[in-house]
Design an enzyme around this catalytic site. Structure first.
Site, PDB file in Angstrom:
ATOM      1  N   LYS A 189       2.350  -2.059   2.098  1.00 39.67           N
ATOM      2  CA  LYS A 189       2.124  -1.086   1.028  1.00 39.67           C
ATOM      3  C   LYS A 189       2.833   0.216   1.339  1.00 39.67           C
ATOM      4  CE  LYS A 189      -1.599   1.473  -1.028  1.00 39.67           C
ATOM      5  NZ  LYS A 189      -2.982   1.829  -0.931  1.00 39.67           N
ATOM      6  N   LYS A 235       0.632  -0.039   6.219  1.00 44.36           N
ATOM      7  CA  LYS A 235       0.478   0.914   5.112  1.00 44.36           C
ATOM      8  C   LYS A 235       1.154   2.219   5.513  1.00 44.36           C
ATOM      9  CE  LYS A 235      -2.925   3.400   2.347  1.00 44.36           C
ATOM     10  NZ  LYS A 235      -4.324   3.476   1.917  1.00 44.36           N
TER      11      LYS A 235
HETATM   12  C1  PBG Z   1      -6.980   4.629   0.086  1.00 45.49           C
HETATM   13  C2  PBG Z   1      -6.076   3.977  -0.845  1.00 45.49           C
HETATM   14  C3  PBG Z   1      -4.972   4.553  -1.432  1.00 45.49           C
HETATM   15  C4  PBG Z   1      -4.393   3.599  -2.241  1.00 45.49           C
HETATM   16  C5  PBG Z   1      -5.164   2.455  -2.153  1.00 45.49           C
HETATM   17  N1  PBG Z   1      -6.187   2.704  -1.258  1.00 45.49           N
HETATM   18  C6  PBG Z   1      -4.481   5.926  -1.382  1.00 45.49           C
HETATM   19  C7  PBG Z   1      -4.081   6.564  -0.136  1.00 45.49           C
HETATM   20  O1  PBG Z   1      -4.001   5.974   0.942  1.00 45.49           O
HETATM   21  O2  PBG Z   1      -3.853   7.747  -0.239  1.00 45.49           O
HETATM   22  C8  PBG Z   1      -3.161   3.811  -3.057  1.00 45.49           C
HETATM   23  C9  PBG Z   1      -2.934   2.894  -4.165  1.00 45.49           C
HETATM   24  C10 PBG Z   1      -1.911   3.310  -5.130  1.00 45.49           C
HETATM   25  O3  PBG Z   1      -1.211   4.322  -5.008  1.00 45.49           O
HETATM   26  O4  PBG Z   1      -1.779   2.582  -6.114  1.00 45.49           O
HETATM   27  N2  PBG Z   1      -8.140   3.994   0.322  1.00 45.49           N
END
Ligand code: PBG
Length: 326
Positions: free
Chosen positions: A252, A199
């Protein structure tokens, strides 16, 4: 001119479907759902047209709407009624995700995956327990090992409420192992873990942070999420999650990281998931609203590219629209 090789021969309408390499189907898709304990009516999410935060009482209806399109899997995100320093509403038995999970799994046949993270539950918006003085000193950040205990508790509480799968998204070192241990300790040995293994610290999460009210109050997440410049490091992250027992490996965001999706697909035998994030959704909508792009075409082309890169599962805000169009 005597051409023996003419690829165009295979592009007529009749033969195209026969030679198509990649297909999208509703069974590849997971639809994100936002459940909000602070409201008793549905609230549209301005930055993500067509999406809304729903109260717990409407969670079942929302999931049934999704299932009508053919999409059977949902990913639940929660907005709690209150936040505190440690994010204690994240593992509460009567927490928003726990309550929604209980209802959805008892009243529908949907496959329920839950987001396991603290950022929506902490008053500072970071994904774990903060170091003292973190607000003043940007070099200080989330306390890794203390956060692991809390992630284990959150996952265990989701599984106890009936979650079919848990998905830790905090990029805390050791999170998959800690969660596996917590699940196994309460007998949930069959609940799989989909790890947000690679991520990235991405600006494409912007619209989501509005949707789930989880923007950090200060600083950013670069001390725990990955540097967008790094590809080899993704393999290292994935190796560690595989060792700790991850069942599904997620990359991601999706579109700006298709090289990583492909790399993970080729290097591991686990199912690979890609998260087509909020910013990827919002930018297509914004351009379509201006009349610059055809939404349905660019959405399905985007998802097809994610599939072609090697993703087995796609988390996407386009899930319902795409499944409807199939
Ligand atoms: C955090 C989380 C995020 C997303 C999913 N889980 C945001 C982040 O890490 O700031 C992002 C999902 C998206 O942008 O669609 N638990």
């Amino acid at each position: 001119m005597n051409l023996t090789q003419r690829p165009r021969r295979l592009r007529t309408d009749g033969v195209r479907p026969l030679v198509r390499e990649t297909d999208l189907s509703a069974s590849d898709l997971i639809a994100p759902v936002f459940v909000d304990a602070t409201t008793d009516e549905r609230v549209p999410i301005e930055t993500m047209p067509g999406h809304e935060r729903v109260p717990v009482d409407e969670a079942v209806d929302r999931v049934e709407e999704i299932r009508e399109t053919g999409v059977e899997a949902v990913m639940l995100f929660g907005v709690p009624e209150s936040k505190d320093e440690r994010g204690s509403r994240a593992w509460a038995e009567d927490g928003v995700v726990q309550e929604a999970t209980r209802r959805i799994t008892s009243e529908t046949d949907a496959y329920v995956i839950t987001d396991v993270c603290l950022c929506e539950y902490t008053d500072h918006g970071h994904c774990g327990v903060l170091e003292d003085d973190a607000a003043e000193d940007p070099r200080l950040t989330v306390r890794n090992d203390e956060t692991l205990d809390l992630l284990g508790k959150i996952a265990a509480s989701h599984a106890a409420a009936g979650a079919d799968m848990v998905a830790p998204s905090g990029m805390i070192d050791g999170m998959v192992g800690a969660i596996r241990e917590a699940l196994d300790a309460q007998g949930n040995t069959d609940v799989p873990i989909m790890s947000y293994a690679a991520k990235y610290e991405s600006a494409f999460y912007g619209p989501f942070r509005d949707a789930a009210d989880g923007a950090p109050a200060f600083g950013d997440r670069r001390h725990y999420q990955m540097d967008p410049a790094n590809a080899r490091e993704a393999r290292r992250e994935v190796d560690l999650d595989v060792e700790q027992g991850a069942d599904v490996l997620m990359v991601k965001p999706a579109l700006p990281y298709l090289d990583i999706v492909k790399e993970i697909r080729e290097s591991y035998d686990h199912p690979v998931a890609a998260y087509n994030v909020s910013g990827e959704y919002a930018m297509l909508h914004a351009a379509a609203e201006k009349g610059w792009l055809d939404l349905e075409s660019v959405a399905s082309e985007s998802l097809l590219s994610i599939k072609r890169a090697g993703a087995d599962l796609i988390l996407t805000y386009f899930a319902e629209d795409l499944a409807d169009a199939l």
